[in-house]
Write a protein that holds these residues in place. Structure first.
Motif, PDB file in Angstrom:
ATOM      1  N   GLY A 160       0.809  -1.207   0.000  1.00  6.36           N
ATOM      2  CA  GLY A 160       0.000   0.000   0.000  1.00  6.36           C
ATOM      3  C   GLY A 160       0.845   1.261   0.000  1.00  6.36           C
ATOM      4  O   GLY A 160       2.072   1.202   0.063  1.00  6.36           O
ATOM      5  N   PRO A 161       0.160   2.399  -0.064  1.00 11.34           N
ATOM      6  CA  PRO A 161       0.883   3.678  -0.141  1.00 11.34           C
ATOM      7  C   PRO A 161       1.313   4.182   1.236  1.00 11.34           C
ATOM      8  O   PRO A 161       1.270   5.372   1.521  1.00 11.34           O
ATOM      9  CB  PRO A 161      -0.157   4.604  -0.775  1.00 11.34           C
ATOM     10  CG  PRO A 161      -1.469   4.051  -0.309  1.00 11.34           C
ATOM     11  CD  PRO A 161      -1.288   2.563  -0.149  1.00 11.34           C
ATOM     12  N   VAL A 162       1.695   3.267   2.109  1.00 15.33           N
ATOM     13  CA  VAL A 162       2.028   3.653   3.487  1.00 15.33           C
ATOM     14  C   VAL A 162       3.512   4.011   3.598  1.00 15.33           C
ATOM     15  O   VAL A 162       4.320   3.630   2.759  1.00 15.33           O
ATOM     16  CB  VAL A 162       1.699   2.512   4.483  1.00 15.33           C
ATOM     17  CG1 VAL A 162       0.204   2.269   4.540  1.00 15.33           C
ATOM     18  CG2 VAL A 162       2.420   1.226   4.103  1.00 15.33           C
ATOM     19  N   ASP A 194      11.435   4.585   8.576  1.00 12.50           N
ATOM     20  CA  ASP A 194      11.878   5.859   8.006  1.00 12.50           C
ATOM     21  C   ASP A 194      10.647   6.614   7.490  1.00 12.50           C
ATOM     22  O   ASP A 194      10.092   6.296   6.445  1.00 12.50           O
ATOM     23  CB  ASP A 194      12.864   5.592   6.862  1.00 12.50           C
ATOM     24  CG  ASP A 194      13.403   6.883   6.268  1.00 12.50           C
ATOM     25  OD1 ASP A 194      12.901   7.977   6.633  1.00 12.50           O
ATOM     26  OD2 ASP A 194      14.320   6.807   5.440  1.00 12.50           O
ATOM     27  N   ALA A 195      10.241   7.618   8.276  1.00  9.28           N
ATOM     28  CA  ALA A 195       9.007   8.355   7.974  1.00  9.28           C
ATOM     29  C   ALA A 195       9.084   9.099   6.639  1.00  9.28           C
ATOM     30  O   ALA A 195       8.061   9.470   6.071  1.00  9.28           O
ATOM     31  CB  ALA A 195       8.698   9.335   9.100  1.00  9.28           C
ATOM     32  N   CYS A 211       6.865   2.827   1.840  1.00  9.23           N
ATOM     33  CA  CYS A 211       7.124   1.384   1.976  1.00  9.23           C
ATOM     34  C   CYS A 211       7.466   0.796   0.607  1.00  9.23           C
ATOM     35  O   CYS A 211       6.732   0.998  -0.361  1.00  9.23           O
ATOM     36  CB  CYS A 211       5.892   0.672   2.529  1.00  9.23           C
ATOM     37  SG  CYS A 211       6.043  -1.125   2.498  1.00  9.23           S
ATOM     38  N   ASN A 212       8.571   0.080   0.523  1.00 10.37           N
ATOM     39  CA  ASN A 212       8.907  -0.588  -0.736  1.00 10.37           C
ATOM     40  C   ASN A 212       8.832  -2.110  -0.585  1.00 10.37           C
ATOM     41  O   ASN A 212       9.434  -2.848  -1.361  1.00 10.37           O
ATOM     42  CB  ASN A 212      10.286  -0.138  -1.250  1.00 10.37           C
ATOM     43  CG  ASN A 212      11.404  -0.581  -0.326  1.00 10.37           C
ATOM     44  OD1 ASN A 212      11.137  -1.179   0.724  1.00 10.37           O
ATOM     45  ND2 ASN A 212      12.631  -0.298  -0.683  1.00 10.37           N
ATOM     46  N   ALA A 213       8.089  -2.527   0.432  1.00 12.03           N
ATOM     47  CA  ALA A 213       7.835  -3.955   0.662  1.00 12.03           C
ATOM     48  C   ALA A 213       9.122  -4.748   0.845  1.00 12.03           C
ATOM     49  O   ALA A 213       9.220  -5.885   0.411  1.00 12.03           O
ATOM     50  CB  ALA A 213       6.983  -4.533  -0.483  1.00 12.03           C
ATOM     51  N   CYS A 214      10.106  -4.139   1.495  1.00  8.47           N
ATOM     52  CA  CYS A 214      11.389  -4.826   1.689  1.00  8.47           C
ATOM     53  C   CYS A 214      11.244  -6.022   2.638  1.00  8.47           C
ATOM     54  O   CYS A 214      12.026  -6.962   2.586  1.00  8.47           O
ATOM     55  CB  CYS A 214      12.449  -3.865   2.211  1.00  8.47           C
ATOM     56  SG  CYS A 214      12.345  -3.514   3.984  1.00  8.47           S
TER      57      CYS A 214
END
Ligand SMILES: [Zn+2]
Length: 213
Positions: free
Chosen positions: A187-189, A194-195, A199-202
């Motif tokens: 999602g676009p969270v 790291d604010a 999120c790059n789904a690492c």
């Protein structure tokens, strides 16, 4: 022998020693606070070509799984579709079961349903397309090919829930060259650590344990 039973009608509310309000500070000082998560409001960012942007009510709620409640082995979406929309065009599989729920969203009666949704299970000659015109739940067994999923007619709002029993949403896709690719999307969270980063789904946050971090 006298049978001892728990009487639900006269059971009393448990008296906790402390009541918590869900602020981040309170959560830190609590034992179970990491298991209680307030839904952030999300706005969909992906619209396929040719589809209206307002096909879904904003904001939406999603449970993003282990990044939100550490250790969670499932994730779930809660969306209300109000216009026809081609949600998922590409066939894929998952490592776990997935469940899709379609209910009427003219609350409070979830059986007030007026939509036509097409969903395909299976691949190639085995493929079968189901036309959903009533409140329905579908189980997609682990490893089974599925999609497309097309909301063809939406005459009344439809509540759509997709539940996948993995810590983060994603799937396995077949590539034209015969290889497969695993893709994950959270999602676009913002990143949990790291604010300033999206999120790059690492997957780093999936390793967290709820009671000792
Ligand atoms: Zn799927």
């Amino acid at each position: 022998m006298e049978e001892k039973r728990f009487d639900l009608r006269t059971a009393q509310e448990a008296d906790a020693q402390k009541k918590y309000i869900l602020t981040e500070e309170e959560k830190k000082s609590s034992r179970f606070g990491k298991l209680v998560f307030e839904f952030p409001q999300e706005r969909n960012e992906i619209v396929a070509q040719g589809d209206p942007e307002d096909y879904v009510v904003k904001p939406q709620a999603y449970f993003r799984g282990a990044m939100q409640i550490p250790g969670s082995q499932f994730n779930q979406s809660y969306q209300i579709f109000v216009k026809p929309f081609f949600l998922d065009r590409i066939q894929h599989r998952h490592k776990t079961d997935e469940f899709l729920v379609f209910l009427g969203a003219s609350f409070p009666n979830v059986f007030d349903f007026d939509a036509k949704i097409e969903f395909t299970l299976g691949k190639g000659e085995e493929a079968e397309t189901y036309v959903i015109t009533k409140p329905t739940i579908i189980r997609i067994p682990a490893g089974e090919y599925h999609c497309p999923l097309h909301f063809k007619e939406v005459n009344k709002p439809v509540l759509f829930l997709a539940t996948l029993f993995t810590p983060m949403f994603g799937g396995i896709y077949d590539l034209p060259d015969g290889k497969t690719m695993e893709m994950y999307y959270n999602g676009p969270v913002q990143c949990k650590y790291d604010a300033n980063k999206k999120c790059n789904a690492c997957g780093k946050c999936l390793q967290e344990d709820w009671h000792n971090t």
